[in-house]
Design an enzyme around this catalytic site. Structure first.
Site, PDB file in Angstrom:
ATOM      1  N   TRP A 112       0.841  -1.210   0.000  1.00 16.26           N
ATOM      2  CA  TRP A 112       0.000   0.000   0.000  1.00 16.26           C
ATOM      3  C   TRP A 112       0.866   1.246   0.000  1.00 16.26           C
ATOM      4  O   TRP A 112       0.570   2.219  -0.685  1.00 16.26           O
ATOM      5  CB  TRP A 112      -0.973  -0.011   1.176  1.00 16.26           C
ATOM      6  CG  TRP A 112      -1.906  -1.185   1.138  1.00 16.26           C
ATOM      7  CD1 TRP A 112      -2.005  -2.185   2.056  1.00 16.26           C
ATOM      8  CD2 TRP A 112      -2.867  -1.501   0.113  1.00 16.26           C
ATOM      9  NE1 TRP A 112      -2.967  -3.095   1.671  1.00 16.26           N
ATOM     10  CE2 TRP A 112      -3.506  -2.706   0.490  1.00 16.26           C
ATOM     11  CE3 TRP A 112      -3.246  -0.887  -1.087  1.00 16.26           C
ATOM     12  CZ2 TRP A 112      -4.496  -3.305  -0.292  1.00 16.26           C
ATOM     13  CZ3 TRP A 112      -4.242  -1.488  -1.865  1.00 16.26           C
ATOM     14  CH2 TRP A 112      -4.845  -2.675  -1.467  1.00 16.26           C
ATOM     15  N   ASP A 135      -1.954   6.598   6.154  1.00 14.59           N
ATOM     16  CA  ASP A 135      -2.964   5.636   5.719  1.00 14.59           C
ATOM     17  C   ASP A 135      -3.210   4.720   6.913  1.00 14.59           C
ATOM     18  O   ASP A 135      -2.374   3.881   7.242  1.00 14.59           O
ATOM     19  CB  ASP A 135      -2.423   4.844   4.517  1.00 14.59           C
ATOM     20  CG  ASP A 135      -3.367   3.732   4.068  1.00 14.59           C
ATOM     21  OD1 ASP A 135      -4.431   3.546   4.704  1.00 14.59           O
ATOM     22  OD2 ASP A 135      -3.029   3.040   3.079  1.00 14.59           O
ATOM     23  N   LYS A 169     -12.065  -2.183   6.859  1.00 18.56           N
ATOM     24  CA  LYS A 169     -11.227  -3.029   7.710  1.00 18.56           C
ATOM     25  C   LYS A 169     -11.722  -2.966   9.162  1.00 18.56           C
ATOM     26  O   LYS A 169     -12.058  -3.968   9.743  1.00 18.56           O
ATOM     27  CB  LYS A 169      -9.753  -2.605   7.636  1.00 18.56           C
ATOM     28  CG  LYS A 169      -9.192  -2.430   6.219  1.00 18.56           C
ATOM     29  CD  LYS A 169      -8.980  -3.727   5.491  1.00 18.56           C
ATOM     30  CE  LYS A 169      -8.640  -3.625   4.016  1.00 18.56           C
ATOM     31  NZ  LYS A 169      -7.773  -2.585   3.538  1.00 18.56           N
TER      32      LYS A 169
HETATM   33  C1  LIG Z   1      -7.130  -2.222   2.105  1.00 18.08           C
HETATM   34  C2  LIG Z   1      -6.121  -1.156   2.184  1.00 18.08           C
HETATM   35  C3  LIG Z   1      -6.014  -0.157   1.199  1.00 18.08           C
HETATM   36  C4  LIG Z   1      -6.890  -0.133  -0.032  1.00 18.08           C
HETATM   37  O1  LIG Z   1      -8.135   0.329   0.288  1.00 18.08           O
HETATM   38  P1  LIG Z   1      -9.271   0.532  -0.820  1.00 18.08           P
HETATM   39  O2  LIG Z   1     -10.375   1.124   0.009  1.00 18.08           O
HETATM   40  O3  LIG Z   1      -9.581  -0.819  -1.380  1.00 18.08           O
HETATM   41  O4  LIG Z   1      -8.755   1.457  -1.844  1.00 18.08           O
HETATM   42  C5  LIG Z   1      -5.070   0.830   1.372  1.00 18.08           C
HETATM   43  N1  LIG Z   1      -4.260   0.838   2.445  1.00 18.08           N
HETATM   44  C6  LIG Z   1      -4.320  -0.105   3.400  1.00 18.08           C
HETATM   45  C7  LIG Z   1      -3.398  -0.033   4.571  1.00 18.08           C
HETATM   46  C8  LIG Z   1      -5.259  -1.128   3.302  1.00 18.08           C
HETATM   47  O5  LIG Z   1      -5.324  -2.063   4.251  1.00 18.08           O
END
Ligand SMILES: *Cc1c(COP(=O)(O)O)cnc(C)c1O
Length: 356
Positions: free
Chosen positions: A99, A166, A190
């Site tokens: 990511w 993030d 998540k």
């Molecule tokens: C799942 C995830 C993403 C991607 O998220 P989307 O909503 O599918 O774009 C980005 N960063 C992390 C840390 C993730 O776990």
């Protein structure tokens, strides 16, 4: 049979959230209509948005001068919105996984990226430390929890510039010091709600500093000015997030979540360190994720991998297969996962060991 949901995302939600969504699917706030069929501008839905924003601020102790938004496009759209809105010329990025790498790729479209450190050399199985962040960058971007590899940065980094993070897979799992951040974003699916909405917390004063024109929908200011209602928000996912936020508050907030998450992770890591058949993927204990616990078979027992997955499946466990870039297994133990499910996995590992 009771299901134990170890999926990494979309993933387990509190029973409370699911029950409230099921009710509101038929009769939302006494309207006699489904939450899916009322205007986002109705007073009932505006109240949902307002309460969700207020609870995010309360639970994370968001200081004055920050805006909370519920946007669409996933965390992946934030990879580009962050530099679009905040990067004047140069930004620092810490590369701790897939990511992070994707965020770096997008940032390079907007200016100079200083990759301060990377753990790519070891398939991202540790968190780099002692890296230097230049004082003249616009921010340091990092991924607090590496969902795929199973590492986590458990404390807000101490650096001379504002942070951008993030936090898709560990937001609300522990207290954070929001005042260190220019921007925090998290896909809901998540640790918060279903897919379809992305939580953004942005410092108002961090905006308006770039000279490039920003398309309306990709400009945070657009959504701040219209309180996440510039266009139609994801009404059902936002409603679901609100239920999880209420559940969080009812259950002691992020401080209590942190305690329980530490206890759940310890239960599983202790077993992984003990059980002769398995080993944790992340060897550096201080880097181990409390949310996504990755593990493999001890190489001497590699041929048992498929059998263990089938054994766990027969006991109601789902979502344990590791990401293809790591292999092995991954047990996601988000806030909503009860300790009983982690115990069930540990018991299954012990039973499997006694058979081999
Ligand atoms: C799942 C995830 C993403 C991607 O998220 P989307 O909503 O599918 O774009 C980005 N960063 C992390 C840390 C993730 O776990």
């Amino acid at each position: 049979m009771k299901k134990h949901n170890f999926y990494a995302g979309p993933s387990i939600l509190p029973e409370f959230t699911k029950e409230k969504v099921a009710e509101a699917a038929m009769n939302f706030a006494g309207t006699g209509l489904s939450v899916m069929e009322v205007s986002h501008r109705s007073k009932e839905f505006v109240a949902v948005m307002d309460e969700a924003i207020a609870l995010v601020k309360e639970l994370l102790k968001v200081p004055e001068g920050y805006s909370v938004l519920f946007l669409q496009g996933g965390a992946s759209t934030q990879f580009l919105m962050a530099p679009y809105n905040l990067m004047k010329g140069k930004a620092a990025y810490l590369n701790t996984g897939s990511w992070s790498s994707k965020a770096i790729k997008e940032a390079k479209l907007f200016g100079e990226v200083v990759e301060v450190a990377s753990s790519k050399d070891a398939n991202f199985n540790y968190i780099p430390k002692n890296y230097e962040v230049p004082a003249d960058v616009d921010y340091l971007h990092y991924t607090s929890n590496n969902t795929i590899f199973g590492t986590e940065i458990l404390e807000d980094p101490e650096v001379p510039v504002q942070l951008v993070a993030d936090m898709s897979s560990d937001i609300f799992s522990r207290p954070i010091d929001v005042s260190k951040y220019g921007l925090i974003y998290a896909g809901a699916q998540k640790n918060l709600g279903p897919s379809g909405t992305t939580l953004v917390i942005v410092r108002d004063a961090a905006l308006g500093k770039v000279e490039r024109p920003i398309p309306t929908m990709l400009n945070y200011q657009t959504h701040i000015d219209k309180e996440s209602m510039f266009n139609t928000p994801s009404t059902l996912p936002v409603f679901a997030c609100l239920q999880t936020l209420k559940w969080l508050k009812e259950n002691g907030g992020v401080e209590e979540m942190q305690k329980v998450n530490i206890a759940k992770a310890k239960l599983l890591y202790d077993e992984l360190d003990r059980n002769k058949l398995f080993e944790p993927n992340i060897k550096a204990k201080e880097d181990r994720s409390l949310m996504n616990i990755t593990f493999i078979m001890n190489p001497a027992f590699a041929e048992l991998e498929k059998e263990f997955l089938e054994f766990a499946t027969s006991k109601g466990m789902v979502g344990l297969k590791g990401h293809r870039s790591v292999g092995g297994f991954r047990a996601s133990t988000y806030n909503a996962m009860p300790v009983e499910s982690v115990q069930a996995l540990v018991d299954a590992m012990k039973e499997f060991e006694s058979k081999h």
